[in-house]
Design an enzyme around this catalytic site. Structure first.
Site, PDB file in Angstrom:
ATOM      1  N   ASN A  18       0.848  -1.210   0.000  1.00  0.00           N
ATOM      2  CA  ASN A  18       0.000   0.000   0.000  1.00  0.00           C
ATOM      3  C   ASN A  18       0.872   1.245   0.000  1.00  0.00           C
ATOM      4  O   ASN A  18       0.829   2.032   0.947  1.00  0.00           O
ATOM      5  CB  ASN A  18      -0.888   0.027   1.257  1.00  0.00           C
ATOM      6  CG  ASN A  18      -1.712  -1.214   1.425  1.00  0.00           C
ATOM      7  OD1 ASN A  18      -2.796  -1.317   0.878  1.00  0.00           O
ATOM      8  ND2 ASN A  18      -1.199  -2.159   2.186  1.00  0.00           N
ATOM      9  N   PRO A  19       1.643   1.448  -1.041  1.00  0.00           N
ATOM     10  CA  PRO A  19       2.661   2.495  -0.998  1.00  0.00           C
ATOM     11  C   PRO A  19       2.127   3.926  -0.988  1.00  0.00           C
ATOM     12  O   PRO A  19       2.902   4.861  -0.786  1.00  0.00           O
ATOM     13  CB  PRO A  19       3.484   2.245  -2.263  1.00  0.00           C
ATOM     14  CG  PRO A  19       2.593   1.479  -3.174  1.00  0.00           C
ATOM     15  CD  PRO A  19       1.681   0.680  -2.307  1.00  0.00           C
ATOM     16  N   LYS A  20       0.813   4.109  -1.227  1.00  0.00           N
ATOM     17  CA  LYS A  20       0.295   5.487  -1.255  1.00  0.00           C
ATOM     18  C   LYS A  20      -0.604   5.784  -0.067  1.00  0.00           C
ATOM     19  O   LYS A  20      -1.395   6.732  -0.089  1.00  0.00           O
ATOM     20  CB  LYS A  20      -0.491   5.711  -2.555  1.00  0.00           C
ATOM     21  CG  LYS A  20       0.411   5.634  -3.762  1.00  0.00           C
ATOM     22  CD  LYS A  20      -0.219   6.262  -4.972  1.00  0.00           C
ATOM     23  CE  LYS A  20       0.743   6.155  -6.140  1.00  0.00           C
ATOM     24  NZ  LYS A  20       0.210   6.720  -7.369  1.00  0.00           N
ATOM     25  N   ASN A  21      -0.479   4.989   0.974  1.00  0.00           N
ATOM     26  CA  ASN A  21      -1.359   5.118   2.123  1.00  0.00           C
ATOM     27  C   ASN A  21      -0.673   5.974   3.200  1.00  0.00           C
ATOM     28  O   ASN A  21       0.396   5.636   3.679  1.00  0.00           O
ATOM     29  CB  ASN A  21      -1.634   3.692   2.615  1.00  0.00           C
ATOM     30  CG  ASN A  21      -2.366   3.655   3.920  1.00  0.00           C
ATOM     31  OD1 ASN A  21      -2.096   4.418   4.835  1.00  0.00           O
ATOM     32  ND2 ASN A  21      -3.295   2.731   4.023  1.00  0.00           N
ATOM     33  N   HIS A  52       5.076   9.973  -0.725  1.00  0.00           N
ATOM     34  CA  HIS A  52       5.288   9.556   0.670  1.00  0.00           C
ATOM     35  C   HIS A  52       6.714   9.077   0.888  1.00  0.00           C
ATOM     36  O   HIS A  52       7.320   9.353   1.915  1.00  0.00           O
ATOM     37  CB  HIS A  52       4.324   8.426   1.035  1.00  0.00           C
ATOM     38  CG  HIS A  52       2.899   8.774   0.823  1.00  0.00           C
ATOM     39  ND1 HIS A  52       2.149   9.429   1.771  1.00  0.00           N
ATOM     40  CD2 HIS A  52       2.084   8.560  -0.236  1.00  0.00           C
ATOM     41  CE1 HIS A  52       0.930   9.610   1.305  1.00  0.00           C
ATOM     42  NE2 HIS A  52       0.862   9.088   0.102  1.00  0.00           N
TER      43      HIS A  52
END
Lengths: 324, 427
Positions: free
Chosen positions: A113-116, A152
């Site tokens: 979930n790299p954009k969380n 992020h």
């Protein structure tokens, strides 16, 4: 299969906590909607079950191993649920858990979930607790390999470098490497500016080096917004008209019609504006600037109104100078 | 043109739309795929589960070479990879344009399907047992705000259940005074702002304790003027806007240190004129909106170089007419809001090309279900719906209520509550 077998399988194979003896002491808290609603999708039954038990442990403020595992399960079902992560941190603190293990787990979740926002913030808190940045550079590098512009990841890296004072050649080289791979990576340009502005600053030899490197990249791809923004940015103090090298570079680029990007022309207009403000050869410079702005309206009609505004501003500026 | 180059396989899509893939384990063979979906299925079959999940979520980005169309006569598929690499190299040599963009197809919607959007939002809020609805509990408050704002802009707020929503809001207020996404969740500035926005839209601010909200917001401000989202103190200029907007709506800006709040936002301005999340963070359209909105509310817009940030913002417009968030990223309808609102705040809305932008936004509509998606052809959701409508409102669509560019709420609701925010005059 007999009906008995099916029932047995259903209970043993079931991942639902309501069927798990180890959770018999907890009264799950369902939403009133859920009790009446028809549940067409199996996955959402597991979801409702897990969160019903999660609500229950939050309410009693239980901070146990099983509670920790439940947050793992809930995070798997919905990694964006910020309450799960907050509560997990509370449990970790109470249990005195192994934070290095937790960092490994966190890395895996981020990879999925790299954009969380929540999972990145979780990692930052963990690193604040451990005070150990040793894995963070490599970790962000791993994420950036998959998505070199992940906002992020860049933020986290910048925080780590600043907080733990990891400034140095290695980070400068990192930005250079990424720009070599893709000079349109705006994040890499921003990172380079971040490193230099917080260490040597843009002056003397450093400024010259940066100008040379940027011009070389612009020569390869004159239509790249990022490289031009960087060039303007590093010359903010010294002034665009101060560097003869830059002025000549622009002229030579301009002489090749195919390489006249809007960024080039806009940069040249800004340089002329600077000269006009200083009072140098106002009339000639204004004429040239106006010509360039007319050309900009042709080659970049989408931003016609902006170029017109610039033209008006220059004409007004010179009026006031002539009047004075 | 190469779409994905991974350790497993290379995927190519020609401008004609035909898709080919080359298995790196068997590099002599290039196969034609029926569709990108088939390629994703192929990947899923071949990889380990996690890898497949990762790849399946990849957003395929196509670099469009605008100035040329290639037609390939392929008699021999095995030489395709050689041909394609040559094309890729010569393209990048010939055109350094390579701006990431999407195409707005001829069949995309061209008119505002307002009735469909109202129906879409109305139906969305009704489906309380749908998987999607249940999954979204952790952001319910924001979700309700998006839906209500969309409905109000579409002049259909009365179709929503005011009593139920007010009850929901009251149940979501926590001991700290802040609001959570829904009952049982932790409070957060994001959801606190949404709650207050909804209360103002329903003219029901009196039904909750403002003092407690103010205490919660005040407690989020740090020494350096920044704001944390909640007690865990994730710092982000988004939260600066949430805090000051909340207090503005409650007429309690006196509760925080406004000079420090301003100073922190100004410290986030970058070399390119834009603003990021924190000092030094990359300039980003969404963050710029938050920073300019904060400065507008605090009456400090004169402190920035509006021309500089205005140019950065109008550079967000791609050839398709859509707006992106940063250089060389794909356009997305939500940026129609962040960028447009930002330009409006600084009096430079006319610096974008309105015709092509409007065309892009309208193309993001789903003409079957209603609602807006992030870009043409994708699935709609309430988030993109409210920002699509708000963007169209800023562009002057008269079927919609005028929207306030700082607070993203219908102007008439703010006027009723005597709330005014000063913007820069158009130049």
């Amino acid at each position: 299969m007999t009906e008995g077998d099916e029932q047995h399988d259903a209970v043993v194979g079931s991942k639902l906590l309501k069927d798990d003896e180890r959770w018999n002491d907890v009264t799950p808290i369902y939403h009133s909607d859920a009790e009446n609603a028809v549940v067409p999708i199996a996955a959402s039954e597991e979801f409702k079950d897990a969160f019903a038990y999660f609500r229950a442990i939050v309410q009693k403020d239980e901070r146990s191993e099983r509670a920790l595992q439940l947050t793992t399960h809930c995070a798997e079902l919905n990694s964006a649920n910020y309450t799960v992560w907050q509560y997990r941190r509370n449990i970790l603190q109470s249990l005195g858990s192994d934070l290095h293990q937790e960092l490994k787990y966190c890395a895996a979740i981020i990879e999925d979930n790299p954009k969380n926002y929540q999972v990145w913030h979780h990692r930052r808190v963990l690193v604040e607790w451990t005070k150990d940045p040793s894995k963070e550079i490599d970790f962000t590098d791993g994420i950036l390999r998959d998505d070199s512009k992940n906002y992020h990841a860049w933020q986290h890296r910048q925080w780590v470098v600043e907080h733990f004072k990891l400034w140095g050649e290695a980070e400068l080289d990192y930005s250079a490497r990424l720009l070599e791979e893709d000079q349109r990576n705006n994040s890499a340009w921003n990172y380079r500016y971040f490193i230099i502005s917080n260490t040597t600053g843009f002056k003397g030899d450093i400024l010259e080096r940066e100008i040379n490197a940027t011009l070389a990249l612009i020569a390869k791809a004159p239509h790249n917004e990022s490289s031009w923004n960087y060039l303007s940015g590093i010359l903010l103090d010294a002034g665009q008209s101060a560097s003869q090298q830059v002025v000549e570079f622009c002229e030579s680029l301009y002489s090749d019609k195919k390489r006249r990007s809007p960024y080039l022309l806009s940069f040249m207009v800004d340089t002329l504006s600077e000269k006009i403000d200083k009072g140098n050869d106002a009339k000639d410079n204004v004429e040239r600037a106006v010509k360039l702005l007319d050309e900009l309206q042709q080659i970049d009609p989408m931003r016609r109104k902006y170029w017109l505004y610039q033209k008006r501003s220059i004409e007004n500026a010179v009026q006031s100078k002539i009047g004075a | 043109m190469q779409l994905i180059d991974r350790d497993l396989l290379k995927v190519y899509q020609l401008s004609s739309g035909r898709v080919f893939f080359q298995d790196v384990d068997d590099s002599s063979k290039v196969k034609e795929a029926d569709s990108l979906t088939q390629v994703r299925d192929f990947i899923a079959d071949r990889c380990r589960a996690r890898q497949a999940r990762k790849l399946a979520r990849l957003q395929v980005q196509v670099d469009l070479a605008k100035r040329s169309a290639f037609t390939l006569l392929l008699s021999d598929l095995s030489s395709l990879s050689a041909i394609l690499s040559t094309i890729a190299m010569s393209l990048s040599a010939m055109f350094d344009f390579a701006r990431k963009d999407v195409e707005v197809g001829e069949s995309a919607p061209k008119e505002l399907l307002l009735e469909k959007h109202a129906d879409y939002i109305h139906a969305y809020e009704q489906k309380k047992d749908s998987y999607e609805y249940i999954m979204a509990e952790f952001l319910r408050m924001s979700g309700v705000y998006w839906c209500l704002t969309a409905m109000d802009l579409a002049k259909s707020l009365d179709r929503m259940n005011r009593a139920d929503i007010l009850q929901f809001i009251k149940e979501s207020q926590t001991e700290s005074g802040g609001f959570a996404a829904s009952q049982g969740h932790d409070p957060h500035l994001l959801h606190t702002l949404c709650a207050v926005q909804i209360l103002v839209m329903f003219d029901a601010v009196d039904e909750v304790s403002s003092d407690r909200i103010v205490e919660y917001v005040k407690a989020r401000q740090n020494e350096d003027g920044s704001f944390g989202g909640d007690e865990w103190n994730e710092i982000d200029t988004r939260f600066s806007l949430c805090a000051v907007a909340c207090l503005k709506l409650l007429n309690r800006l006196d509760a925080i240190d406004t000079p420090k709040a301003t100073a922190y936002v100004l410290s986030c301005q970058n070399f390119d004129g834009g603003f990021g999340t924190r000092p030094g963070s990359e300039s980003h359209s969404g963050q710029i909106y938050c920073c300019l909105g904060t400065l507008a509310i605090l009456g400090e817009l004169h402190r920035i170089d509006a021309d500089r940030v205005g140019w950065w913002l109008c550079e967000r417009q791609c050839a398709s007419g859509g707006l992106n968030g940063r250089p060389e990223k794909l356009p997305d309808v939500c940026y129609s809001w962040w960028v447009l609102a930002s330009l409006t705040i600084i009096g430079r809305l006319h610096w974008v090309d309105k015709v092509s932008l409007k065309r892009f936004i309208l193309a993001c509509q789903d003409d079957e279900t209603g609602g807006f998606a992030d870009r043409p052809g994708d699935m709609p959701d309430p988030f993109h719906t409210v920002f699509g409508l708000a963007g169209l409102s800023l562009l002057g669509d008269e079927r919609l209520k005028p929207v306030n560019p700082v607070l993203c709420m219908p102007e008439d609701r703010l006027a009723s509550a005597s709330i005014r925010v000063q913007l820069l005059n158009p130049r």
